[in-house]
Structures are given as structure tokens and as C-alpha cells.
Design a protein around this motif. Structure first.
Motif, short mmCIF file in Angstrom:
data_model
loop_
_atom_site.label_atom_id
_atom_site.label_comp_id
_atom_site.label_asym_id
_atom_site.label_seq_id
_atom_site.Cartn_x
_atom_site.Cartn_y
_atom_site.Cartn_z
N TYR A 113 0.85 -1.24 -0.10
CA TYR A 113 0.03 -0.02 0.01
C TYR A 113 1.00 1.40 -0.05
CZ TYR A 113 -3.55 3.45 1.33
OH TYR A 113 -4.41 4.56 1.61
N LYS A 114 1.93 1.15 0.90
CA LYS A 114 2.80 2.30 0.93
C LYS A 114 4.11 1.91 0.19
CE LYS A 114 0.89 4.99 4.27
NZ LYS A 114 0.40 6.36 4.07
N LYS A 115 3.85 2.37 -1.23
CA LYS A 115 4.83 1.79 -2.45
C LYS A 115 6.11 2.64 -2.04
CE LYS A 115 1.70 0.57 -5.83
NZ LYS A 115 1.51 -0.76 -5.58
N ASN A 116 6.14 3.80 -1.44
CA ASN A 116 7.33 4.70 -1.41
C ASN A 116 8.14 4.56 0.12
OD1 ASN A 116 7.12 5.71 -3.89
ND2 ASN A 116 5.79 7.27 -2.89
N LEU A 117 7.32 3.56 0.97
CA LEU A 117 7.94 3.24 2.10
C LEU A 117 9.32 2.47 2.02
CD1 LEU A 117 7.70 3.48 5.38
CD2 LEU A 117 6.11 1.45 5.22
N LYS A 120 15.27 1.81 6.24
CA LYS A 120 16.44 2.33 6.12
C LYS A 120 17.53 0.93 6.28
CE LYS A 120 16.29 6.99 7.60
NZ LYS A 120 16.54 8.03 8.64
N PRO A 121 18.40 0.83 5.25
CA PRO A 121 19.35 -0.45 5.23
C PRO A 121 20.30 0.01 6.43
CG PRO A 121 19.85 0.60 3.32
CD PRO A 121 18.64 1.55 4.00
N ASN A 122 19.95 0.15 7.57
CA ASN A 122 21.05 0.37 8.51
C ASN A 122 21.13 -1.07 9.26
OD1 ASN A 122 18.91 0.34 10.62
ND2 ASN A 122 18.63 2.60 10.25
N ARG A 123 22.30 -0.78 10.32
CA ARG A 123 22.76 -2.01 10.96
C ARG A 123 21.58 -2.51 12.10
NH1 ARG A 123 27.81 -1.48 14.98
NH2 ARG A 123 26.24 -0.14 16.18
N ASN A 124 20.89 -1.64 12.73
CA ASN A 124 19.81 -2.00 13.74
C ASN A 124 18.74 -2.85 12.95
OD1 ASN A 124 21.20 -0.86 15.79
ND2 ASN A 124 20.10 0.97 15.94
N ASN A 125 18.10 -2.21 11.71
CA ASN A 125 17.24 -2.91 11.09
C ASN A 125 17.39 -4.47 10.68
OD1 ASN A 125 15.27 -0.82 11.60
ND2 ASN A 125 15.83 0.30 9.65
N GLY A 148 13.01 -11.95 3.51
CA GLY A 148 12.70 -11.71 2.36
C GLY A 148 11.82 -10.13 2.56
N LEU A 149 11.22 -10.00 3.38
CA LEU A 149 10.44 -8.97 4.01
C LEU A 149 11.44 -7.87 4.04
CD1 LEU A 149 7.64 -8.03 4.14
CD2 LEU A 149 7.71 -8.57 6.39
N THR A 150 12.46 -8.19 4.96
CA THR A 150 13.50 -7.10 5.38
C THR A 150 14.04 -6.50 4.33
OG1 THR A 150 13.67 -8.24 7.37
CG2 THR A 150 15.39 -6.76 6.96
N MET A 151 14.56 -7.46 3.52
CA MET A 151 15.53 -7.22 2.22
C MET A 151 14.68 -6.37 1.02
SD MET A 151 17.97 -10.41 1.90
CE MET A 151 19.28 -9.84 0.95
N ALA A 152 13.40 -6.87 0.84
CA ALA A 152 12.50 -6.26 0.00
C ALA A 152 12.27 -4.60 0.54
CB ALA A 152 11.28 -6.88 -0.22
N ALA A 153 12.13 -4.72 1.79
CA ALA A 153 11.88 -3.28 2.36
C ALA A 153 13.10 -2.28 2.24
CB ALA A 153 11.62 -3.29 3.90
N PHE A 154 14.20 -2.96 2.00
CA PHE A 154 15.49 -2.39 1.67
C PHE A 154 15.72 -1.68 0.34
CE2 PHE A 154 16.37 -2.71 5.79
CZ PHE A 154 17.53 -3.45 6.41
N ASN A 155 14.59 -2.15 -0.54
CA ASN A 155 14.79 -1.82 -2.04
C ASN A 155 15.75 -2.47 -2.89
OD1 ASN A 155 12.60 -0.88 -3.55
ND2 ASN A 155 13.54 1.18 -3.75
N LEU A 156 16.69 -3.58 -2.39
CA LEU A 156 17.49 -3.97 -3.20
C LEU A 156 17.44 -4.39 -4.45
CD1 LEU A 156 18.86 -6.36 -0.16
CD2 LEU A 156 19.65 -4.17 -0.82
N VAL A 160 21.18 -8.70 -6.04
CA VAL A 160 21.65 -8.41 -4.84
C VAL A 160 20.96 -9.18 -3.88
CG1 VAL A 160 22.39 -6.78 -3.06
CG2 VAL A 160 22.93 -6.45 -5.42
N PHE A 161 19.52 -9.05 -3.96
CA PHE A 161 18.58 -9.62 -3.19
C PHE A 161 18.80 -11.00 -3.04
CE2 PHE A 161 14.70 -11.43 -1.62
CZ PHE A 161 14.00 -10.45 -1.30
#
Length: 246
Positions: A113-117, A120-125, A148-156, A160-161
Motif C-alpha cells: 500500500y505504501k509503495k514509497n515506504l 533504512k538499510p542500517n545495522r539495527n534494522n 525476504g520482507l526485510t530485504m524487500a523493504a531495503f529496496n535491493l 543482490v537480493f
């Protein structure tokens, strides 16, 4: 013992879809396997199947590896898959599976739904995603959807994914195979299927890579999220059916 060839066909389908989605076959293989084997046999079969399928992904997608993300997600995944693997003997999985299903459904809908969300690919996440996916893999047999959800959210980028996910997954499966063997989940039945699953892992990955070539990068994230949404729904339905059949 008699080999169930229809189950092997479903395993091939799970590997192809898992490769296209970028998060591995276990998210489909575990629910499918539960129709033919008991929960603990499915855990053992999943571990040995994934070893071969992830070796093939590493070979075919190795150029896309993100070494930084590999360490940040991979190390906590390996640690927590050991914890989850040992706890799998003492914790009832139904409540955890339904929680996992709801988690996947809610977050995948949010990101669709939030396509632009973008997380941030930081260490904590990355570490948080690694902890959750590793623990889920050890306890329930599948953690690829969370990773996969984590890495998809990073927009890789898709290569690379897949490459990074495969390296992490291989480390998880190599570790949990020893834990599952110690728990008694890998025996004669599981080892009988080993040569078939090794071949299926390589063939399924190869076919998945060929199909992935025709999927544009902008569609890849959306496809991954839709597949994860379906996995969450199937997980909830499966647990609900098992609950009412008890």
C-alpha cells in the motif's frame, strides 16, 4: 520405503517460486511437506533441501553478494537458528505459526500500500531482521519470508537480493542441520529423499533464474511482497485447519 513423486514435483515448484521471489523455497516447502510428513520430518527435510538449493543460488547469483548485509543479517541469523532449533523440541508451534502468518500479512500489505515506504538499510534494522528470520527458521522450519520482507523493504536490486539471501540461508541451513540431526529429525526417511532434493534444488534454481530474467526490477519487489502475503494467508489457513481438526 516408497518415494512420493508428487511431493517431489511440488518441491520443484516451491524451489522455482522461491527463487523468483528471492527468499528461498522453505516458505512453500514447509506447508507442502506438512501434508505428507510429520512436523519434525519436515524440519529435517527442509534443512537438507535448502543446503543444495542455496548452493545453486550462490553459484548462479554470486556476483550480486552484499558482504556488509551478509554479516549484519547473517551472523544473528546463525546464532538464533541454533536457539530456535533447540526450542523446537519444547515449544508448541501452532501459536508461533499463526503469529508469523499475521506478521507477514500485515507487513506485506503495508509495503504494498505504501509503495514509497523504505526501511533504512542500517545495522539495527538488518540485525533485527536477522534475529527474527534465524529464530523462525530454527523453530518453524522457515524464516525466508521474514528475511525476504526485510530485504524487500531495503529496496535491493534483485541479483543482490537473491545472492545475499542465499548466502545467509546456506549458513542458517548448515547450522540447523546439525541441531536437527541431534534432535533426531534427520533419519532414514529424510536421507532417502536427499539425492532427489539435491537435483531438484539445482534444477528449480536454474529455471527460476531464467524466468527472473524477464521480470523488470521495478516489478520484483512487488512480486516478492505479493508472494509473502500469500504465504502469510496460507500459513494462517493451515494452522486454523489443523486446530479445528484436533
Amino acid at each position: 520405503m516408497k518415494i512420493n513423486y508428487f511431493f517431489l514435483l511440488l518441491a520443484l515448484l516451491a524451489e522455482i517460486i522461491g527463487t523468483i521471489g528471492g527468499f528461498g523455497s522453505s516458505v512453500f516447502f514447509v506447508p507442502l511437506g506438512s501434508f505428507y510428513f510429520n512436523f519434525y520430518s519436515v524440519l529435517g527435510l527442509t534443512a537438507i533441501f535448502h543446503l543444495s538449493s542455496n548452493l545453486s543460488k550462490i553459484f548462479l547469483f554470486k556476483k550480486g553478494l552484499d558482504k556488509k548485509l551478509l554479516l549484519q543479517i547473517g551472523l544473528p541469523s546463525v546464532l538464533f537458528v541454533i536457539i530456535g532449533g533447540f526450542l523446537s523440541k519444547i515449544i508448541q508451534s501452532n501459536l508461533l505459526e499463526i503469529t508469523l502468518g499475521l506478521f507477514l500479512v500485515i507487513l506485506s500489505i503495508l509495503f504494498l500500500y505504501k509503495k514509497n515506504l523504505i526501511i533504512k538499510p542500517n545495522r539495527n534494522n538488518a540485525v533485527t531482521g536477522g534475529v527474527l528470520s534465524g529464530f523462525s527458521a530454527g523453530l518453524l522450519g522457515t524464516g525466508g519470508a521474514i528475511r525476504g520482507l526485510t530485504m524487500a523493504a531495503f529496496n535491493l536490486e534483485k541479483s543482490v537480493f537473491i545472492a545475499t539471501s542465499a548466502f545467509i540461508d546456506f549458513s542458517i541451513d548448515f547450522t540447523r542441520t546439525f541441531v536437527y540431526y541431534k534432535n533426531g529429525y534427520i533419519g532414514k526417511t529424510e536421507l532417502t529423499y536427499l539425492p532427489f532434493l539435491i537435483v531438484i534444488g539445482f534444477i528449480g534454481t536454474y529455471i527460476g533464474k531464467k524466468i527472473l530474467h524477464y521480470i523488470p526490477q521495478e516489478k520484483f519487489k512487488q512480486l516478492s511482497l505479493i508472494l509473502i502475503l500469500l504465504i502469510g494467508i496460507v500459513t494462517i489457513i493451515k494452522v486454523s485447519i489443523n486446530y479445528y481438526n484436533v
